[in-house]
Motif scaffolding. Structure first.
Motif, PDB file in Angstrom:
ATOM      1  N   ASP A  85       0.828  -1.210   0.000  1.00 57.02           N
ATOM      2  CA  ASP A  85       0.000   0.000   0.000  1.00 57.02           C
ATOM      3  C   ASP A  85       0.860   1.257   0.000  1.00 57.02           C
ATOM      4  O   ASP A  85       0.565   2.232  -0.680  1.00 57.02           O
ATOM      5  CB  ASP A  85      -0.873   0.035   1.263  1.00 57.02           C
ATOM      6  CG  ASP A  85      -2.232  -0.571   0.997  1.00 57.02           C
ATOM      7  OD1 ASP A  85      -2.329  -1.371   0.043  1.00 57.02           O
ATOM      8  OD2 ASP A  85      -3.169  -0.250   1.738  1.00 57.02           O
ATOM      9  N   MET A  86       1.916   1.202   0.792  1.00 55.35           N
ATOM     10  CA  MET A  86       2.784   2.373   0.881  1.00 55.35           C
ATOM     11  C   MET A  86       3.425   2.673  -0.476  1.00 55.35           C
ATOM     12  O   MET A  86       3.449   3.822  -0.918  1.00 55.35           O
ATOM     13  CB  MET A  86       3.855   2.149   1.949  1.00 55.35           C
ATOM     14  CG  MET A  86       4.677   3.388   2.201  1.00 55.35           C
ATOM     15  SD  MET A  86       6.053   3.008   3.285  1.00 55.35           S
ATOM     16  CE  MET A  86       7.042   2.007   2.213  1.00 55.35           C
ATOM     17  N   PHE A  87       3.916   1.649  -1.158  1.00 57.25           N
ATOM     18  CA  PHE A  87       4.550   1.911  -2.456  1.00 57.25           C
ATOM     19  C   PHE A  87       3.528   2.320  -3.521  1.00 57.25           C
ATOM     20  O   PHE A  87       3.878   3.058  -4.454  1.00 57.25           O
ATOM     21  CB  PHE A  87       5.426   0.725  -2.893  1.00 57.25           C
ATOM     22  CG  PHE A  87       6.791   0.785  -2.255  1.00 57.25           C
ATOM     23  CD1 PHE A  87       7.711   1.760  -2.647  1.00 57.25           C
ATOM     24  CD2 PHE A  87       7.145  -0.087  -1.247  1.00 57.25           C
ATOM     25  CE1 PHE A  87       8.957   1.852  -2.042  1.00 57.25           C
ATOM     26  CE2 PHE A  87       8.396  -0.004  -0.629  1.00 57.25           C
ATOM     27  CZ  PHE A  87       9.302   0.962  -1.035  1.00 57.25           C
ATOM     28  N   LYS A  88       2.283   1.884  -3.362  1.00 57.91           N
ATOM     29  CA  LYS A  88       1.242   2.384  -4.278  1.00 57.91           C
ATOM     30  C   LYS A  88       1.057   3.884  -4.067  1.00 57.91           C
ATOM     31  O   LYS A  88       0.816   4.636  -5.012  1.00 57.91           O
ATOM     32  CB  LYS A  88      -0.072   1.625  -4.071  1.00 57.91           C
ATOM     33  CG  LYS A  88      -0.027   0.240  -4.696  1.00 57.91           C
ATOM     34  CD  LYS A  88      -1.341  -0.501  -4.504  1.00 57.91           C
ATOM     35  CE  LYS A  88      -1.238  -1.879  -5.154  1.00 57.91           C
ATOM     36  NZ  LYS A  88      -2.309  -2.778  -4.711  1.00 57.91           N
ATOM     37  N   GLU A  89       1.172   4.305  -2.810  1.00 62.33           N
ATOM     38  CA  GLU A  89       1.093   5.746  -2.500  1.00 62.33           C
ATOM     39  C   GLU A  89       2.286   6.492  -3.091  1.00 62.33           C
ATOM     40  O   GLU A  89       2.162   7.621  -3.553  1.00 62.33           O
ATOM     41  CB  GLU A  89       1.033   5.984  -0.982  1.00 62.33           C
ATOM     42  CG  GLU A  89      -0.291   5.630  -0.343  1.00 62.33           C
ATOM     43  CD  GLU A  89      -1.475   6.388  -0.967  1.00 62.33           C
ATOM     44  OE1 GLU A  89      -1.357   7.597  -1.211  1.00 62.33           O
ATOM     45  OE2 GLU A  89      -2.509   5.748  -1.216  1.00 62.33           O
ATOM     46  N   VAL A  90       3.467   5.852  -3.040  1.00 61.01           N
ATOM     47  CA  VAL A  90       4.668   6.473  -3.636  1.00 61.01           C
ATOM     48  C   VAL A  90       4.416   6.715  -5.123  1.00 61.01           C
ATOM     49  O   VAL A  90       4.639   7.825  -5.634  1.00 61.01           O
ATOM     50  CB  VAL A  90       5.928   5.578  -3.452  1.00 61.01           C
ATOM     51  CG1 VAL A  90       7.107   6.123  -4.271  1.00 61.01           C
ATOM     52  CG2 VAL A  90       6.323   5.476  -1.975  1.00 61.01           C
ATOM     53  N   LEU A  91       3.906   5.684  -5.814  1.00 63.22           N
ATOM     54  CA  LEU A  91       3.664   5.824  -7.258  1.00 63.22           C
ATOM     55  C   LEU A  91       2.624   6.914  -7.533  1.00 63.22           C
ATOM     56  O   LEU A  91       2.824   7.765  -8.404  1.00 63.22           O
ATOM     57  CB  LEU A  91       3.209   4.491  -7.858  1.00 63.22           C
ATOM     58  CG  LEU A  91       2.907   4.526  -9.356  1.00 63.22           C
ATOM     59  CD1 LEU A  91       4.132   4.945 -10.174  1.00 63.22           C
ATOM     60  CD2 LEU A  91       2.401   3.172  -9.852  1.00 63.22           C
ATOM     61  N   LYS A  92       1.539   6.901  -6.755  1.00 63.20           N
ATOM     62  CA  LYS A  92       0.486   7.904  -6.938  1.00 63.20           C
ATOM     63  C   LYS A  92       1.056   9.311  -6.737  1.00 63.20           C
ATOM     64  O   LYS A  92       0.770  10.233  -7.490  1.00 63.20           O
ATOM     65  CB  LYS A  92      -0.641   7.642  -5.923  1.00 63.20           C
ATOM     66  CG  LYS A  92      -2.014   7.999  -6.430  1.00 63.20           C
ATOM     67  CD  LYS A  92      -3.099   7.392  -5.573  1.00 63.20           C
ATOM     68  CE  LYS A  92      -3.423   8.327  -4.416  1.00 63.20           C
ATOM     69  NZ  LYS A  92      -4.397   7.770  -3.473  1.00 63.20           N
TER      70      LYS A  92
END
Ligand code: FEO
Length: 170
Positions: A85-92
Motif C-alpha cells: 500500500d505504501m509503495f502504491k502511495e509512492v507511485l500515486k
C-alpha cells in the motif's frame, strides 16, 4: 528575469518537492519501526533526492532574479496498511508530481520562457525514472515479494535506478 506567473508556479513546486521529501521521511520512519531496514534505506535516500529537487528550484528562481519562498509543509501520514500500500502511495504521489512538472512545462512554453523550459527537462527525465522505479517495486511485491518481506527488504536497494544521493547533485 522570471515572469511572475512562472516564479509563482516554480515556488509552488518548491512546496511540492519539500513535501515529497517529508513524505518519504515519514514513510522511512514507519518502515524502520517495522524492522524493514532496506525499505527504510530506500526511502531515506529518496527523501534526500527530493530535498535536492527542492534546492534546484530554490536556486533556479533566485538565479533568474525571482525570490524563492519556503512555505510550511503539511504533515504526511504516519502509518500504512502494508508495504505494498505504501509503495502504491509512492507511485500515486510521483504521478502527481509528474503532472505538476508538466504544468510548469506548459506554462513555460506558453510564456516563451525557454530557459525555464530547458531547466525543466532534467525533471521530466527524473520523473520518468521515479515512476518506473516505484512501479518496479510494486511489480516485485505483487509477484511474491509481499510473501517474503525479509528477502524483499534485503534486495530493495538493488531496485534503485541509481545511487540515492548522487542523482540530485547533477
Ligand atoms: Fe521530485 Fe519525486 O519528485
Amino acid at each position: 528575469m522570471l515572469k511572475k506567473k512562472v516564479e509563482d508556479i516554480c515556488n509552488r513546486q518548491i512546496e511540492r518537492e519539500g513535501y515529497s521529501s517529508n513524505l518519504y521521511l515519514a514513510m522511512a520512519s514507519w518502515a524502520e519501526t517495522k524492522g524493514l531496514s532496506g525499505v527504510a534505506q530506500w526511502l531515506y535516500a529518496q527523501a534526500e533526492e527530493e530535498k535536492l529537487h527542492m534546492l534546484k528550484f530554490i536556486k533556479y528562481i533566485n538565479e533568474r532574479g525571482g525570490k524563492a519562498v519556503i512555505s510550511s509543509f503539511k504533515k504526511p501520514p504516519e502509518t500504512y496498511k502494508s508495504v505494498e500500500d505504501m509503495f502504491k502511495e509512492v507511485l500515486k504521489h510521483e504521478q502527481f508530481v509528474t503532472s505538476s512538472i508538466n504544468e510548469i512545462v506548459d506554462l513555460a512554453l506558453a510564456e516563451k520562457d525557454f530557459n525555464t523550459h530547458n531547466f525543466l527537462q532534467w525533471f521530466v527525465t527524473e520523473q520518468d525514472e521515479e515512476e518506473a522505479s516505484a512501479q518496479a517495486i510494486i511489480d516485485k511485491l505483487s509477484i511474491g515479494g509481499k510473501n517474503n518481506l525479509y528477502q524483499f527488504d534485503r534486495d530493495i536497494m538493488s531496485l534503485r535506478a541509481k545511487p540515492g544521493v548522487t542523482a540530485a547533485t547533477e
